[in-house]
Motif scaffolding. Structure first.
Motif, PDB file in Angstrom:
ATOM      1  N   ASP A  92      37.008 -31.456  17.315  1.00 11.06           N
ATOM      2  CA  ASP A  92      37.641 -30.682  16.247  1.00 11.06           C
ATOM      3  C   ASP A  92      38.550 -29.593  16.809  1.00 11.06           C
ATOM      4  N   ALA A  93      38.187 -29.052  17.966  1.00 10.63           N
ATOM      5  CA  ALA A  93      39.016 -28.002  18.566  1.00 10.63           C
ATOM      6  C   ALA A  93      40.390 -28.539  18.941  1.00 10.63           C
ATOM      7  N   TYR A  94      40.435 -29.780  19.367  1.00 11.44           N
ATOM      8  CA  TYR A  94      41.718 -30.379  19.731  1.00 11.44           C
ATOM      9  C   TYR A  94      42.481 -30.921  18.518  1.00 11.44           C
ATOM     10  N   GLU A  95      41.736 -31.404  17.521  1.00 15.96           N
ATOM     11  CA  GLU A  95      42.376 -32.100  16.408  1.00 15.96           C
ATOM     12  C   GLU A  95      41.491 -31.945  15.167  1.00 15.96           C
ATOM     13  N   PRO A  96      41.886 -31.122  14.208  1.00 14.25           N
ATOM     14  CA  PRO A  96      41.041 -30.906  13.026  1.00 14.25           C
ATOM     15  C   PRO A  96      40.645 -32.222  12.367  1.00 14.25           C
ATOM     16  N   GLY A  97      39.348 -32.356  12.097  1.00 14.21           N
ATOM     17  CA  GLY A  97      38.835 -33.570  11.468  1.00 14.21           C
ATOM     18  C   GLY A  97      38.437 -34.658  12.444  1.00 14.21           C
ATOM     19  N   ALA A  98      38.738 -34.449  13.734  1.00 13.85           N
ATOM     20  CA  ALA A  98      38.447 -35.497  14.713  1.00 13.85           C
ATOM     21  C   ALA A  98      36.951 -35.665  14.935  1.00 13.85           C
ATOM     22  N   GLY A  99      36.159 -34.625  14.680  1.00  8.20           N
ATOM     23  CA  GLY A  99      34.714 -34.740  14.843  1.00  8.20           C
ATOM     24  C   GLY A  99      34.121 -35.756  13.885  1.00  8.20           C
ATOM     25  N   ASP A 100      34.545 -35.688  12.611  1.00  7.26           N
ATOM     26  CA  ASP A 100      34.055 -36.669  11.639  1.00  7.26           C
ATOM     27  C   ASP A 100      34.566 -38.065  11.979  1.00  7.26           C
ATOM     28  N   ARG A 101      35.799 -38.142  12.449  1.00  7.22           N
ATOM     29  CA  ARG A 101      36.334 -39.455  12.831  1.00  7.22           C
ATOM     30  C   ARG A 101      35.581 -40.016  14.035  1.00  7.22           C
ATOM     31  N   LEU A 102      35.067 -39.130  14.895  1.00  8.33           N
ATOM     32  CA  LEU A 102      34.237 -39.597  16.000  1.00  8.33           C
ATOM     33  C   LEU A 102      32.986 -40.285  15.467  1.00  8.33           C
TER      34      LEU A 102
END
Length: 511
Positions: free
Chosen positions: A134-144
């Motif tokens: 998420d720090a690099y790309e908002p929303g990327a944590g959920d996409r992970l």
């Protein structure tokens, strides 16, 4: 089970494929003899001992623990009877050499934001990893989470129906049940395309793709199905076996001996004569081996081109020249005074644009100018692999197979790698090295008879996966079988264990 009672089997090569096949066939009642070229078992998972240091010469990641558990369970054993395991935390650390892409928008645990190049820890804690994404790309944590859910499905269905179950012919893929098994799996396209569907940031893409080094492929040529490796990494975990991977090989050899397998090391095989029921495996050791059946875990191309007469080969020299091979490697085994903070047990050092490195492996072979590489420091976890006050470290740079690695080239590249480590991790090793050994293309070819000095075998390209890999059964010589990384399911220690089971099943079926 004594289906092979009274049958004798010669297994050429004591890599994990050969060890696995030997166990299954001995358990089925066969009289099994393993002949190994080198002085120890394990194949590429050999150990190098120098002045109190013990180095894993080849594989050093213990992944897919479920495969090992299933293997030992087939003999009513458990891995813990032969070696202990420790889960690593972090699984690995990544040093990015520079900062392409959006800068992290906020702090996160396991993320060291650096003007020259960020440092990321991937740990067993999913929430920690999601915060980094998420720090690099908002929303990327959920996409992970979404990505790993797909990887988990690919793994569970793929392993049961496409890995453990061999499908060597086109008609094997016409089974109507396959459509049901494959429903929802990521089967088409490349890993590059698949990862780009989830993540835009180049660093996040690299984190999801680094496991391709275990498959010997590049993101744009490896099938998307292999996103299952992310389930292996993030969900199943990364472990360290007591004694390293060579200790695992020793443990399986111990099991094999309990099952009645005989080992003959320092026995290079020079020729295979005969046919089913009347083979002679000629060696340069003290004695040859007579057998009803032969299984080769040696390099497939070497077996066909060097050990068999032309009329008993499935493939000619042009076939082997036309294949795409997994990388070789430039390796430095280093015994170092003092510690090597801030390196972790497993450390990756990656340039922001690694397409050039892949290009210098697969497209325009050359020594990489700005290499991506791997550092292993087992002394972080295991005090027994280095003397007190010292660190055990090896550096591995993937390079193209077939490169000219003269002493002059190796000297120059050794200095390049040590300079790069100092510049990008802050660890200067140059004045602290007390033991140093090198291993590269020519040693892979000489020690393991590997084609063009590949470290792994055939790459997992779209045209070299599943039924497009060489078969376990020879189509030219009755009674000759193959196992190991050139066959299905492919590259990696767990895959070679499964390959051994598949080969043994063919031997049993034919018996």
């Amino acid at each position: 089970m004594n289906a092979l009672s009274g049958q004798s089997v010669a297994v050429i090569g004591a890599g994990f494929g050969g060890l696995s096949t030997a166990c299954y066939l001995a358990d089925a009642g066969a009289d099994v003899t393993v002949v190994e070229k080198n002085e120890q078992v394990g194949g590429r998972a050999s150990a190098l001992e120098r002045d109190g240091f013990t180095f894993d010469m080849g594989p050093s990641w213990y992944l897919m623990p479920d495969v090992f558990e299933r293997f030992f369970a087939d003999f009513d054993r458990e891995p813990s009877e032969y070696y202990s395991l420790e889960r690593l935390d972090p699984h690995y650390r990544i040093f990015f050499k520079d900062n392409a892409g959006r800068r992290p928008g906020r702090d996160a645990p396991g993320l060291d934001v650096n003007a020259d190049g960020d440092v990321v820890d991937v740990t067993p804690d999913r929430e920690q990893v999601k915060e980094v994404f998420d720090a690099y790309e908002p929303g990327a944590g959920d996409r992970l989470d979404d990505y790993l859910a797909q990887a988990k499905e690919n793994y569970e269905v793929g392993m049961e129906h496409f890995v453990y179950e061999d499908r060597p012919r086109i008609r094997d893929w016409l089974d109507p049940d396959l459509a049901e098994y494959a429903r929802g799996l990521t089967l088409l396209g490349s890993m590059q395309d698949h990862v780009e569907n989830y993540f835009d940031h180049p660093k996040l893409q690299q984190i999801m793709q680094y496991t391709l080094v275990f498959l010997g492929g590049a993101p744009n040529t490896t099938p998307a199905l292999y996103n299952l490796m992310s389930h292996v990494d993030f969900n199943l975990g990364v472990y360290y076996p007591e004694g390293g991977m060579s200790g695992v090989a020793d443990g399986i050899a111990e099991l094999a001996e309990e099952l009645g397998v005989e080992f003959r090391t320092d026995h290079p095989v020079t020729k295979i004569h005969g046919y089913r029921g009347g083979f002679k495996v000629e060696t340069s050791g003290e004695t040859d081996v007579l057998a009803d059946v032969v299984v080769s875990d040696a390099d497939y191309a070497h077996t066909e081109q060097e050990l068999l007469p032309p009329e008993k080969r499935q493939y000619d020299a042009d076939y082997w020249k036309s294949r795409t091979y997994a990388p070789s490697a430039f390796l430095l085994y280093l015994g170092v005074e003092g510690d090597v903070e801030p390196l972790a047990h497993h450390t990756l050092v990656l340039p922001s644009d690694w397409e050039e490195h892949f290009g210098q492996i697969f497209d325009d072979p050359a020594w990489p100018d700005d290499p991506a590489y791997y550092l292993c420091v087992p002394s972080k976890t295991d005090d027994a692999v280095a003397p007190d006050g010292h660190s055990n470290l090896f550096a591995l740079v993937p390079v193209a197979p077939g490169l000219d690695d003269t002493p002059e080239v190796r000297d120059e590249y050794r200095d390049l790698v040590l300079d790069d480590i100092a510049r990008n991790t802050g660890v200067d090793l140059r004045d602290r090295i007390v033991v140093e050994e090198r291993f590269s293309v020519s040693e892979f070819a000489e020690r393991y008879n590997s084609y063009q000095g590949t470290a792994l075998g055939l790459a997992h390209t779209l045209r070299q996966t599943s039924l497009f890999r060489p078969p376990h059964r020879s189509t030219a010589l009755d009674g000759l079988y193959f196992t190991g990384a050139f066959t299905t399911p492919g590259i990696g220690v767990p895959m070679c264990l499964i390959s051994g089971e598949i080969t043994a099943d063919y031997v049993l079926e034919d018996a």
